[in-house]
Write an enzyme that holds these catalytic residues in place. Structure first.
Site, short mmCIF file in Angstrom:
data_model
loop_
_atom_site.label_atom_id
_atom_site.label_comp_id
_atom_site.label_asym_id
_atom_site.label_seq_id
_atom_site.Cartn_x
_atom_site.Cartn_y
_atom_site.Cartn_z
N ASP A 1 0.87 -1.18 0.00
CA ASP A 1 0.00 0.00 0.00
C ASP A 1 0.90 1.23 0.00
O ASP A 1 1.44 1.62 1.04
CB ASP A 1 -0.91 -0.01 1.22
CG ASP A 1 -1.97 1.08 1.15
OD1 ASP A 1 -1.92 1.91 0.22
OD2 ASP A 1 -2.86 1.11 2.02
N LEU A 2 1.07 1.82 -1.17
CA LEU A 2 2.06 2.89 -1.32
C LEU A 2 1.71 4.15 -0.56
O LEU A 2 2.60 4.98 -0.31
CB LEU A 2 2.23 3.22 -2.81
CG LEU A 2 3.04 2.18 -3.59
CD1 LEU A 2 2.71 2.24 -5.07
CD2 LEU A 2 4.54 2.36 -3.36
N THR B 1 1.01 8.55 -2.45
CA THR B 1 0.92 7.32 -3.23
C THR B 1 1.78 7.39 -4.49
O THR B 1 2.57 6.49 -4.77
CB THR B 1 -0.54 7.05 -3.63
OG1 THR B 1 -1.34 6.95 -2.45
CG2 THR B 1 -0.66 5.77 -4.44
N TYR C 1 -6.23 22.98 -1.60
CA TYR C 1 -6.34 21.71 -2.32
C TYR C 1 -7.36 21.79 -3.45
O TYR C 1 -8.47 22.28 -3.28
CB TYR C 1 -6.75 20.58 -1.37
CG TYR C 1 -6.84 19.23 -2.05
CD1 TYR C 1 -5.69 18.51 -2.32
CD2 TYR C 1 -8.07 18.69 -2.44
CE1 TYR C 1 -5.74 17.27 -2.95
CE2 TYR C 1 -8.13 17.46 -3.06
CZ TYR C 1 -6.96 16.75 -3.32
OH TYR C 1 -7.02 15.53 -3.95
#
Length: 305
Positions: free
Chosen positions: A74-75, A119, A166
């Site tokens: 799970d990066l 990720t 964001y």
């Protein structure tokens, strides 16, 4: 490349070990399938092991005797990356940093990093550094998969987590720009170290993969409408990274993408990254920040200015 390159041009890969992240679907699955067909041992690193096992079974049905191993990675979680690297006891010829997420709502990794940056960039940065001592053979390679979106990206060093500004597309662009900076800087450091390893970057153009289906609602809706018109298959989209990973003539530091209009579709060729992504000073700044955020130090010298 004087003629159009295809998967039929992949040389025999017997005896070589490939690690492909995100190999349970899309570009990663097609990459794993193609090199397994040519005799490689393939470690399929996936977040969802059930999906990974199903993908491996699909390859095994098509490629009798395929040498496949499915392993959880799970990066987004650097603890998972470290655990994976610590248990990886094989030599390694080719690392394909393929896995990625695209335009989700803002969320943070277990270590507090914005999920796309974590990720797509930090996880692969850490994985590469932790596995460098496993590389073997005369032609080891790292292939990092970027995107056309890198053209519109920049590194928001003052707001890496997106706390103050964001936007899904903006931070996807940041992560893909980071992939480009990392891949090119890694090649500079390989050369400075006198290493036989090569670092290349690739992008798939517009490819019909699960990445778009997993993105936010607006992107997914618009993408579903236009996808049949502008995209190519995942198998064709994987060709640039396959060329980068296997073609004898591929050179370190190259960026490989489709040869069609605006690099959306086509056969793999050497293409040009956005000029800002070739800036060594910017790449070194990102590298230093990435080492700090991941706690992973590469045993490679910085290239001379």
């Amino acid at each position: 490349m004087s003629r159009k390159w295809s998967s039929a041009d992949i040389p025999d890969q017997s005896g070589r070990v490939f690690l492909v992240t995100g190999a349970g679907s899309g570009l990663g699955l097609e990459t794993a399938r193609a090199v397994a067909r040519r005799g490689a041992r393939v470690v399929m690193a996936v977040r969802n092991t059930a999906a990974g096992e199903a993908a491996a079974a699909q390859i095994a049905d098509e490629v009798p005797g395929a040498d496949l191993e499915v392993r959880k990675l799970d990066l987004v979680d650097l603890d998972s990356v470290r655990a994976f690297a610590e248990s990886f006891d094989s030599g390694l010829d080719v690392l394909v940093n393929n896995a990625g997420i695209m335009t989700p709502p803002r969320s943070l990794s277990p270590q507090g990093h914005e999920s796309q940056f974590a990720t797509n960039h930090l996880g692969h940065f850490a994985l590469t550094g932790l596995l460098l001592d496993r590389f073997q053979g005369p032609d080891p390679r790292v292939v990092t998969v970027s995107s056309l979106a890198h053209r519109h990206g920049r590194i928001h060093f003052d707001d890496l987590t997106g706390e103050r500004g964001y936007a899904p597309i903006k931070y996807y662009g940041q992560s893909k720009f980071a992939n480009m900076l990392f891949g090119l800087e890694l090649e500079r450091r390989f050369r400075a170290a006198g290493s036989p390893a090569k670092s290349l970057v690739a992008h798939p153009g517009f490819s019909a993969t699960g990445l778009l289906r997993a993105s936010n609602t607006l992107i997914r809706t618009v993408g579903t409408m236009v996808m049949p018109l502008v995209t190519q298959s995942a198998a064709d989209g994987a060709l640039p990274q396959l060329y980068a990973a296997t073609a004898p003539e591929a050179e370190g530091g190259q960026y490989i993408g489709p040869d069609g209009k605006r690099e959306r579709k086509g056969a793999p060729v050497v293409v040009q990254p956005v000029p800002a992504s070739t800036d060594p000073a910017l790449a070194r700044r990102l590298w230093d920040v990435s080492e700090t955020l991941t706690g992973v130090r590469f045993p490679l010298p910085a290239a001379a200015s």
